[in-house]
Design a protein around this motif. Structure first.
Motif, short mmCIF file in Angstrom:
data_model
loop_
_atom_site.label_atom_id
_atom_site.label_comp_id
_atom_site.label_asym_id
_atom_site.label_seq_id
_atom_site.Cartn_x
_atom_site.Cartn_y
_atom_site.Cartn_z
N LYS A 1 34.32 18.55 13.46
CA LYS A 1 35.35 18.03 12.60
C LYS A 1 34.84 17.31 11.52
O LYS A 1 35.44 16.97 10.54
N ILE A 29 33.71 27.47 15.88
CA ILE A 29 33.95 25.96 16.17
C ILE A 29 34.31 25.57 14.78
O ILE A 29 35.25 24.83 14.94
N ASN A 33 38.08 24.01 13.78
CA ASN A 33 38.40 22.60 13.28
C ASN A 33 38.63 22.69 11.97
O ASN A 33 38.64 21.43 11.38
#
Length: 68
Positions: A1, A29, A33
């Motif tokens: 993030k 991933i 995010n």
């Protein structure tokens, strides 16, 4: 993030050191995010060294990525 910069991942399809599955997981991933990530796999017979001897395959993608 915490990754805010766009990413370009360029693994080699036959790399046994940094396997493309690892790069695909990173891609997934980052995308999950909200990150911006592009992905292209090099194809060749040199495995990890395809990043040196086969990098021209990704030339257009690298130029386009850097031009943004």
């Amino acid at each position: 993030k915490k990754i805010k910069a766009p990413m370009l991942l360029v693994p080699s399809k036959n790399d046994l050191l940094l396997m493309p599955d690892m790069s695909r997981r990173v891609r997934d991933i980052v995308q999950a995010n909200g990150g911006k990530v592009e992905y292209i796999e090099l194809v060749g017979d040199w495995g990890h060294l395809d990043g040196v001897v086969g990098i021209a395959q990704a030339g257009d993608a690298i130029r386009a990525f850097l031009a943004k």
